[in-house]
Write a protein that holds these residues in place. Structure first.
Motif, PDB file in Angstrom:
ATOM      1  N   VAL A 124     -15.516 -86.987  20.724  1.00 26.05           N
ATOM      2  CA  VAL A 124     -16.274 -86.739  19.500  1.00 26.05           C
ATOM      3  C   VAL A 124     -15.529 -87.277  18.274  1.00 26.05           C
ATOM      4  O   VAL A 124     -14.313 -87.190  18.175  1.00 26.05           O
ATOM      5  N   LYS A 125     -16.288 -87.859  17.354  1.00 22.21           N
ATOM      6  CA  LYS A 125     -15.746 -88.266  16.056  1.00 22.21           C
ATOM      7  C   LYS A 125     -16.125 -87.193  15.041  1.00 22.21           C
ATOM      8  O   LYS A 125     -17.308 -86.853  14.914  1.00 22.21           O
ATOM      9  N   VAL A 126     -15.132 -86.672  14.343  1.00 18.49           N
ATOM     10  CA  VAL A 126     -15.334 -85.554  13.419  1.00 18.49           C
ATOM     11  C   VAL A 126     -15.073 -86.030  11.995  1.00 18.49           C
ATOM     12  O   VAL A 126     -13.978 -86.520  11.685  1.00 18.49           O
ATOM     13  N   ILE A 127     -16.075 -85.883  11.146  1.00 20.04           N
ATOM     14  CA  ILE A 127     -15.974 -86.289   9.744  1.00 20.04           C
ATOM     15  C   ILE A 127     -16.187 -85.051   8.892  1.00 20.04           C
ATOM     16  O   ILE A 127     -17.247 -84.415   8.954  1.00 20.04           O
ATOM     17  N   VAL A 128     -15.181 -84.683   8.109  1.00 15.03           N
ATOM     18  CA  VAL A 128     -15.272 -83.486   7.276  1.00 15.03           C
ATOM     19  C   VAL A 128     -15.607 -83.886   5.844  1.00 15.03           C
ATOM     20  O   VAL A 128     -14.932 -84.730   5.241  1.00 15.03           O
ATOM     21  N   VAL A 129     -16.670 -83.280   5.335  1.00 18.10           N
ATOM     22  CA  VAL A 129     -17.151 -83.536   3.978  1.00 18.10           C
ATOM     23  C   VAL A 129     -16.928 -82.320   3.084  1.00 18.10           C
ATOM     24  O   VAL A 129     -16.560 -82.450   1.924  1.00 18.10           O
ATOM     25  N   GLY A 130     -17.143 -81.124   3.641  1.00 17.26           N
ATOM     26  CA  GLY A 130     -17.048 -79.902   2.847  1.00 17.26           C
ATOM     27  C   GLY A 130     -15.673 -79.726   2.235  1.00 17.26           C
ATOM     28  O   GLY A 130     -14.650 -79.902   2.896  1.00 17.26           O
ATOM     29  N   ASN A 131     -15.643 -79.373   0.959  1.00 14.31           N
ATOM     30  CA  ASN A 131     -14.380 -79.264   0.222  1.00 14.31           C
ATOM     31  C   ASN A 131     -13.723 -77.891   0.361  1.00 14.31           C
ATOM     32  O   ASN A 131     -14.421 -76.903   0.544  1.00 14.31           O
ATOM     33  N   PRO A 132     -12.380 -77.834   0.251  1.00 16.15           N
ATOM     34  CA  PRO A 132     -11.437 -78.952   0.079  1.00 16.15           C
ATOM     35  C   PRO A 132     -11.320 -79.780   1.359  1.00 16.15           C
ATOM     36  O   PRO A 132     -10.762 -79.300   2.356  1.00 16.15           O
ATOM     37  N   ALA A 133     -11.883 -80.989   1.325  1.00 16.90           N
ATOM     38  CA  ALA A 133     -12.156 -81.750   2.548  1.00 16.90           C
ATOM     39  C   ALA A 133     -10.897 -82.059   3.359  1.00 16.90           C
ATOM     40  O   ALA A 133     -10.893 -81.928   4.583  1.00 16.90           O
ATOM     41  N   ASN A 134      -9.817 -82.481   2.685  1.00 15.99           N
ATOM     42  CA  ASN A 134      -8.607 -82.857   3.426  1.00 15.99           C
ATOM     43  C   ASN A 134      -8.050 -81.669   4.206  1.00 15.99           C
ATOM     44  O   ASN A 134      -7.740 -81.774   5.396  1.00 15.99           O
ATOM     45  N   THR A 135      -7.930 -80.536   3.528  1.00 25.36           N
ATOM     46  CA  THR A 135      -7.330 -79.365   4.161  1.00 25.36           C
ATOM     47  C   THR A 135      -8.281 -78.728   5.166  1.00 25.36           C
ATOM     48  O   THR A 135      -7.845 -78.230   6.214  1.00 25.36           O
ATOM     49  N   ASN A 136      -9.578 -78.760   4.893  1.00 19.85           N
ATOM     50  CA  ASN A 136     -10.553 -78.292   5.880  1.00 19.85           C
ATOM     51  C   ASN A 136     -10.477 -79.126   7.156  1.00 19.85           C
ATOM     52  O   ASN A 136     -10.543 -78.599   8.273  1.00 19.85           O
ATOM     53  N   CYS A 137     -10.330 -80.438   6.984  1.00 20.29           N
ATOM     54  CA  CYS A 137     -10.227 -81.334   8.136  1.00 20.29           C
ATOM     55  C   CYS A 137      -8.960 -81.038   8.933  1.00 20.29           C
ATOM     56  O   CYS A 137      -8.981 -80.983  10.173  1.00 20.29           O
ATOM     57  N   LEU A 138      -7.855 -80.821   8.238  1.00 21.52           N
ATOM     58  CA  LEU A 138      -6.596 -80.509   8.915  1.00 21.52           C
ATOM     59  C   LEU A 138      -6.706 -79.195   9.688  1.00 21.52           C
ATOM     60  O   LEU A 138      -6.200 -79.077  10.814  1.00 21.52           O
ATOM     61  N   THR A 139      -7.394 -78.209   9.103  1.00 25.32           N
ATOM     62  CA  THR A 139      -7.596 -76.929   9.782  1.00 25.32           C
ATOM     63  C   THR A 139      -8.385 -77.115  11.075  1.00 25.32           C
ATOM     64  O   THR A 139      -7.999 -76.609  12.137  1.00 25.32           O
ATOM     65  N   ALA A 140      -9.488 -77.849  10.994  1.00 25.49           N
ATOM     66  CA  ALA A 140     -10.309 -78.103  12.186  1.00 25.49           C
ATOM     67  C   ALA A 140      -9.505 -78.849  13.244  1.00 25.49           C
ATOM     68  O   ALA A 140      -9.562 -78.526  14.440  1.00 25.49           O
ATOM     69  N   LEU A 141      -8.753 -79.846  12.807  1.00 25.70           N
ATOM     70  CA  LEU A 141      -7.921 -80.635  13.731  1.00 25.70           C
ATOM     71  C   LEU A 141      -6.931 -79.744  14.473  1.00 25.70           C
ATOM     72  O   LEU A 141      -6.782 -79.852  15.699  1.00 25.70           O
ATOM     73  N   LYS A 142      -6.255 -78.860  13.746  1.00 26.21           N
ATOM     74  CA  LYS A 142      -5.246 -77.999  14.360  1.00 26.21           C
ATOM     75  C   LYS A 142      -5.866 -76.988  15.328  1.00 26.21           C
ATOM     76  O   LYS A 142      -5.192 -76.518  16.250  1.00 26.21           O
ATOM     77  N   CYS A 143      -7.147 -76.665  15.107  1.00 29.01           N
ATOM     78  CA  CYS A 143      -7.817 -75.674  15.954  1.00 29.01           C
ATOM     79  C   CYS A 143      -8.585 -76.314  17.112  1.00 29.01           C
ATOM     80  O   CYS A 143      -9.292 -75.626  17.848  1.00 29.01           O
ATOM     81  N   ALA A 144      -8.455 -77.627  17.267  1.00 26.71           N
ATOM     82  CA  ALA A 144      -9.096 -78.346  18.372  1.00 26.71           C
ATOM     83  C   ALA A 144      -8.059 -79.211  19.087  1.00 26.71           C
ATOM     84  O   ALA A 144      -8.147 -80.448  19.075  1.00 26.71           O
ATOM     85  N   PRO A 145      -7.064 -78.589  19.715  1.00 30.19           N
ATOM     86  CA  PRO A 145      -5.944 -79.349  20.264  1.00 30.19           C
ATOM     87  C   PRO A 145      -6.298 -80.292  21.404  1.00 30.19           C
ATOM     88  O   PRO A 145      -5.539 -81.224  21.690  1.00 30.19           O
ATOM     89  N   SER A 146      -7.435 -80.079  22.073  1.00 34.07           N
ATOM     90  CA  SER A 146      -7.793 -80.953  23.198  1.00 34.07           C
ATOM     91  C   SER A 146      -8.487 -82.244  22.743  1.00 34.07           C
ATOM     92  O   SER A 146      -8.747 -83.127  23.556  1.00 34.07           O
ATOM     93  N   ILE A 147      -8.784 -82.343  21.450  1.00 37.76           N
ATOM     94  CA  ILE A 147      -9.424 -83.551  20.915  1.00 37.76           C
ATOM     95  C   ILE A 147      -8.367 -84.368  20.185  1.00 37.76           C
ATOM     96  O   ILE A 147      -7.611 -83.817  19.369  1.00 37.76           O
TER      97      ILE A 147
END
Length: 334
Positions: A124-147
């Motif tokens: 899956v390709k994950v694109i985070v738009v919702g702000n604060p976008a950078n930190t939200n994206c980092l949070t999602a990334l850290k919580c999806a270790p198998s991706i």
């Protein structure tokens, strides 16, 4: 028949999604012959509005759109998706401290990261738009270790497009004649719009933007602040945040992820830092210039960074580090 691309949009009853969904459905992102399945996620109180969006998509009678699923359940929304466009987030409300905003969004993106990890395709390709976008994206990334962490990016293409447009307006050229602007750092007012490596087509030949503009004071002053504060200016004028331009930027970002960047061109997107590029600390989700090929991005290396740029790049990295530290405090206790 080509297999449909299963695409999730969160915050699907909101104004950005309302501008975005038609563009995706009619082929502006994945191509004019690529069938699609759209999965629309929003919170339970918005399901009535979302039902109206589904009716409108049906009424568009778009041949590429094979299925539309509207849901308030993450286990339904994230199941077997190819692309996740995470638009929905908690907006900053009057009287809300920055720390409160980060805490609310950590909870949202922790949950969505876990859902990606559990239900989505590992490609899956994950694109985070919702702000604060950078930190939200980092949070999602850290919580999806198998991706793979390289599958995550956040939207700074709107800032990139704004920078292109400001140069084009200044020089009275088409925006497509301006190439290789860069947005460094955070999608916030500390971002650094950089034209030191950008070029513009004038009278049939490419010249550097700095040479064409011939106004260092504007390039280091009003140009930067205009791009940094453009979102606030739109809100001031419309009384609503950017929607049409944000939707266009999302389409640009995902289309480039899907098809790649043209030879000799780079675009801006927030991606994970390895700690070895341009002095950006490891594990910050930072906007860099990237080229894209075969659905994978690569940071453009070897660009000369002057003292002015270094100061601006470090300032936005410092803000991102603070955001990360605050968000991860909540992540550990959530």
């Amino acid at each position: 028949m080509t297999k449909p691309v299963r695409t999730l949009v969160t915050g699907a009853a909101g104004q950005i999604a309302y501008s975005l969904l038609y563009g995706i459905a009619k082929g502006d992102v994945f191509g004019k012959d690529q069938p699609l399945e759209l999965v629309l996620l929003d919170i339970t109180p918005m399901m009535g509005v979302l039902h109206g969006v589904v009716m409108e998509l049906q009424d568009c009678a778009i041949p590429l759109l094979k299925e539309v699923i509207a849901t308030d359940k993450e286990e339904v929304a994230f199941k077997d998706i190819d692309v996740a466009i995470l638009v929905g987030s908690m907006p900053r409300r009057e009287g809300m401290e920055r720390k409160d905003l980060l805490k609310a969004n950590v909870n949202i993106f922790k949950s969505q990261g876990a859902a990606l990890d559990k239900y989505a395709k590992k490609t899956v390709k994950v694109i985070v738009v919702g702000n604060p976008a950078n930190t939200n994206c980092l949070t999602a990334l850290k919580c999806a270790p198998s991706i793979p962490k390289e599958n995550f990016s956040c939207l700074t293409r709107l800032d990139h497009n704004r920078a292109k447009a400001q140069v084009a307006l200044r020089l009275n050229v088409a925006s497509d004649d301006v190439k290789n602007v860069i947005i460094w750092g955070n999608h916030s007012s500390t971002q650094y719009p950089d034209v030191n490596h950008a070029v513009v087509k004038l009278q049939g030949k490419e010249v550097s933007v700095c040479e064409a503009v011939k106004d260092d004071c504007w390039l280091k002053g009003d140009f930067i602040t205009t791009v940094q504060q453009r979102g606030a200016a739109v809100i001031g004028a419309r009384k609503l945040s950017s929607a049409m331009s944000a939707a266009k930027a999302i389409c640009d970002h995902v289309r480039d992820l899907w098809f790649g960047t043209p030879e000799g061109e780079h675009v801006s997107m927030g991606v994970i830092s390895d700690g070895n590029t341009y002095g950006v600390p490891k594990d910050l989700l930072y906007s860099f210039p990237v080229t894209i090929k075969d659905k994978g991005w690569k940071i453009v290396e070897g660009l000369k960074i002057d003292d002015f740029s270094r100061q601006k790049m470090d300032a936005t990295a410092h803000e991102l580090q603070d955001e990360k530290d605050t968000a991860f405090e909540f992540l550990s206790i959530a």
